[in-house]
Design a protein around this motif. Structure first.
Motif, PDB file in Angstrom:
ATOM      1  N   SER A 102       0.820  -1.202   0.000  1.00  0.00           N
ATOM      2  CA  SER A 102       0.000   0.000   0.000  1.00  0.00           C
ATOM      3  C   SER A 102       0.860   1.261   0.000  1.00  0.00           C
ATOM      4  O   SER A 102       0.627   2.188  -0.788  1.00  0.00           O
ATOM      5  N   LYS A 103       1.860   1.301   0.845  1.00  0.00           N
ATOM      6  CA  LYS A 103       2.744   2.475   0.920  1.00  0.00           C
ATOM      7  C   LYS A 103       3.509   2.682  -0.380  1.00  0.00           C
ATOM      8  O   LYS A 103       3.670   3.810  -0.847  1.00  0.00           O
ATOM      9  N   LEU A 104       3.980   1.595  -0.966  1.00  0.00           N
ATOM     10  CA  LEU A 104       4.768   1.698  -2.195  1.00  0.00           C
ATOM     11  C   LEU A 104       3.922   2.050  -3.421  1.00  0.00           C
ATOM     12  O   LEU A 104       4.414   2.648  -4.372  1.00  0.00           O
ATOM     13  N   SER A 105       2.658   1.651  -3.401  1.00  0.00           N
ATOM     14  CA  SER A 105       1.800   1.820  -4.583  1.00  0.00           C
ATOM     15  C   SER A 105       0.800   2.969  -4.486  1.00  0.00           C
ATOM     16  O   SER A 105       0.171   3.316  -5.481  1.00  0.00           O
ATOM     17  N   SER A 106       0.626   3.497  -3.282  1.00  0.00           N
ATOM     18  CA  SER A 106      -0.412   4.522  -3.038  1.00  0.00           C
ATOM     19  C   SER A 106      -1.822   3.974  -3.277  1.00  0.00           C
ATOM     20  O   SER A 106      -2.734   4.708  -3.643  1.00  0.00           O
ATOM     21  N   VAL A 107      -1.964   2.673  -3.087  1.00  0.00           N
ATOM     22  CA  VAL A 107      -3.277   2.011  -3.138  1.00  0.00           C
ATOM     23  C   VAL A 107      -3.554   1.576  -1.707  1.00  0.00           C
ATOM     24  O   VAL A 107      -2.677   0.996  -1.055  1.00  0.00           O
ATOM     25  N   SER A 108      -4.736   1.843  -1.179  1.00  0.00           N
ATOM     26  CA  SER A 108      -5.003   1.556   0.232  1.00  0.00           C
ATOM     27  C   SER A 108      -4.883   0.057   0.529  1.00  0.00           C
ATOM     28  O   SER A 108      -5.174  -0.796  -0.314  1.00  0.00           O
ATOM     29  N   ALA A 109      -4.447  -0.239   1.748  1.00  0.00           N
ATOM     30  CA  ALA A 109      -4.304  -1.632   2.174  1.00  0.00           C
ATOM     31  C   ALA A 109      -5.647  -2.349   2.149  1.00  0.00           C
ATOM     32  O   ALA A 109      -5.723  -3.526   1.793  1.00  0.00           O
ATOM     33  N   PRO A 146      -9.801  -4.265 -10.227  1.00  0.00           N
ATOM     34  CA  PRO A 146      -8.886  -3.131 -10.299  1.00  0.00           C
ATOM     35  C   PRO A 146      -8.960  -2.398 -11.637  1.00  0.00           C
ATOM     36  O   PRO A 146      -9.188  -3.009 -12.674  1.00  0.00           O
ATOM     37  N   SER A 147      -8.752  -1.108 -11.577  1.00  0.00           N
ATOM     38  CA  SER A 147      -8.640  -0.331 -12.816  1.00  0.00           C
ATOM     39  C   SER A 147      -7.252  -0.581 -13.398  1.00  0.00           C
ATOM     40  O   SER A 147      -6.360  -1.096 -12.722  1.00  0.00           O
ATOM     41  N   ILE A 148      -7.073  -0.172 -14.619  1.00  0.00           N
ATOM     42  CA  ILE A 148      -5.761  -0.328 -15.254  1.00  0.00           C
ATOM     43  C   ILE A 148      -4.731   0.533 -14.535  1.00  0.00           C
ATOM     44  O   ILE A 148      -3.598   0.107 -14.326  1.00  0.00           O
ATOM     45  N   LEU A 149      -5.136   1.728 -14.103  1.00  0.00           N
ATOM     46  CA  LEU A 149      -4.220   2.593 -13.358  1.00  0.00           C
ATOM     47  C   LEU A 149      -3.772   1.913 -12.063  1.00  0.00           C
ATOM     48  O   LEU A 149      -2.586   1.934 -11.722  1.00  0.00           O
ATOM     49  N   THR A 150      -4.704   1.295 -11.352  1.00  0.00           N
ATOM     50  CA  THR A 150      -4.361   0.580 -10.116  1.00  0.00           C
ATOM     51  C   THR A 150      -3.416  -0.571 -10.407  1.00  0.00           C
ATOM     52  O   THR A 150      -2.438  -0.779  -9.679  1.00  0.00           O
ATOM     53  N   LEU A 151      -3.682  -1.311 -11.475  1.00  0.00           N
ATOM     54  CA  LEU A 151      -2.787  -2.413 -11.847  1.00  0.00           C
ATOM     55  C   LEU A 151      -1.381  -1.907 -12.141  1.00  0.00           C
ATOM     56  O   LEU A 151      -0.394  -2.524 -11.734  1.00  0.00           O
ATOM     57  N   CYS A 152      -1.297  -0.771 -12.810  1.00  0.00           N
ATOM     58  CA  CYS A 152       0.022  -0.188 -13.124  1.00  0.00           C
ATOM     59  C   CYS A 152       0.744   0.232 -11.848  1.00  0.00           C
ATOM     60  O   CYS A 152       1.948  -0.001 -11.707  1.00  0.00           O
ATOM     61  N   LYS A 153       0.025   0.838 -10.903  1.00  0.00           N
ATOM     62  CA  LYS A 153       0.619   1.229  -9.627  1.00  0.00           C
ATOM     63  C   LYS A 153       1.137   0.008  -8.867  1.00  0.00           C
ATOM     64  O   LYS A 153       2.233   0.025  -8.310  1.00  0.00           O
ATOM     65  N   LEU A 154       0.315  -1.048  -8.834  1.00  0.00           N
ATOM     66  CA  LEU A 154       0.715  -2.267  -8.118  1.00  0.00           C
ATOM     67  C   LEU A 154       1.904  -2.936  -8.804  1.00  0.00           C
ATOM     68  O   LEU A 154       2.835  -3.391  -8.126  1.00  0.00           O
ATOM     69  N   ALA A 155       1.868  -2.988 -10.117  1.00  0.00           N
ATOM     70  CA  ALA A 155       2.983  -3.594 -10.859  1.00  0.00           C
ATOM     71  C   ALA A 155       4.280  -2.835 -10.599  1.00  0.00           C
ATOM     72  O   ALA A 155       5.327  -3.447 -10.361  1.00  0.00           O
ATOM     73  N   ASP A 156       4.217  -1.513 -10.607  1.00  0.00           N
ATOM     74  CA  ASP A 156       5.407  -0.702 -10.322  1.00  0.00           C
ATOM     75  C   ASP A 156       5.926  -0.979  -8.920  1.00  0.00           C
ATOM     76  O   ASP A 156       7.125  -1.151  -8.711  1.00  0.00           O
ATOM     77  N   ALA A 157       5.025  -1.018  -7.950  1.00  0.00           N
ATOM     78  CA  ALA A 157       5.423  -1.262  -6.560  1.00  0.00           C
ATOM     79  C   ALA A 157       6.016  -2.659  -6.380  1.00  0.00           C
ATOM     80  O   ALA A 157       6.930  -2.851  -5.575  1.00  0.00           O
ATOM     81  N   LEU A 158       5.489  -3.620  -7.140  1.00  0.00           N
ATOM     82  CA  LEU A 158       5.982  -5.002  -7.060  1.00  0.00           C
ATOM     83  C   LEU A 158       7.190  -5.233  -7.967  1.00  0.00           C
ATOM     84  O   LEU A 158       7.753  -6.324  -7.987  1.00  0.00           O
ATOM     85  N   GLU A 159       7.546  -4.211  -8.744  1.00  0.00           N
ATOM     86  CA  GLU A 159       8.676  -4.265  -9.671  1.00  0.00           C
ATOM     87  C   GLU A 159       8.534  -5.373 -10.707  1.00  0.00           C
ATOM     88  O   GLU A 159       9.450  -6.149 -10.964  1.00  0.00           O
TER      89      GLU A 159
END
Length: 92
Positions: free
Chosen positions: A47-54, A67-80
């Motif tokens: 959550s902290k790394l992606s700015s998506v709530s826990a 999830p929206s595509i934007l959320t998926l992109c945020k999570l993918a970035d945070a998960l590298e």
């Protein structure tokens, strides 16, 4: 599958009324959790790394939210990982 193909595939399927069936076919929630656990990461850390709530991550992983595509992109970035790695296609 390239990131562009994943995004186009997502847009194509999201035009249908039953979005839940699409999520069940792609099994996004399993991949998010699997990758997160492989990195020994809690939902709070992701959550902290992606700015998506826990709480939203928890709902995604329990297949309660789509999830929206934007959320998926945020999570993918945070998960590298590449966003395409969040998709597993399950044949019916």
């Amino acid at each position: 599958m390239t990131e562009v193909e994943v995004i186009l595939y997502s847009f194509y399927f999201l035009t249908y009324k039953n979005v839940q069936q699409v999520n069940n076919i792609l099994m996004i929630e399993l991949r998010i959790k699997e990758i997160r656990l492989k990195r020994n990461m809690s939902q709070e850390e992701l959550s902290k790394l992606s700015s998506v709530s826990a709480s939203y991550i928890s709902e995604l992983e329990s297949n309660s939210k789509i999830p929206s595509i934007l959320t998926l992109c945020k999570l993918a970035d945070a998960l590298e990982v590449d966003v395409s790695e969040l998709y597993i296609y399950k044949k019916k």
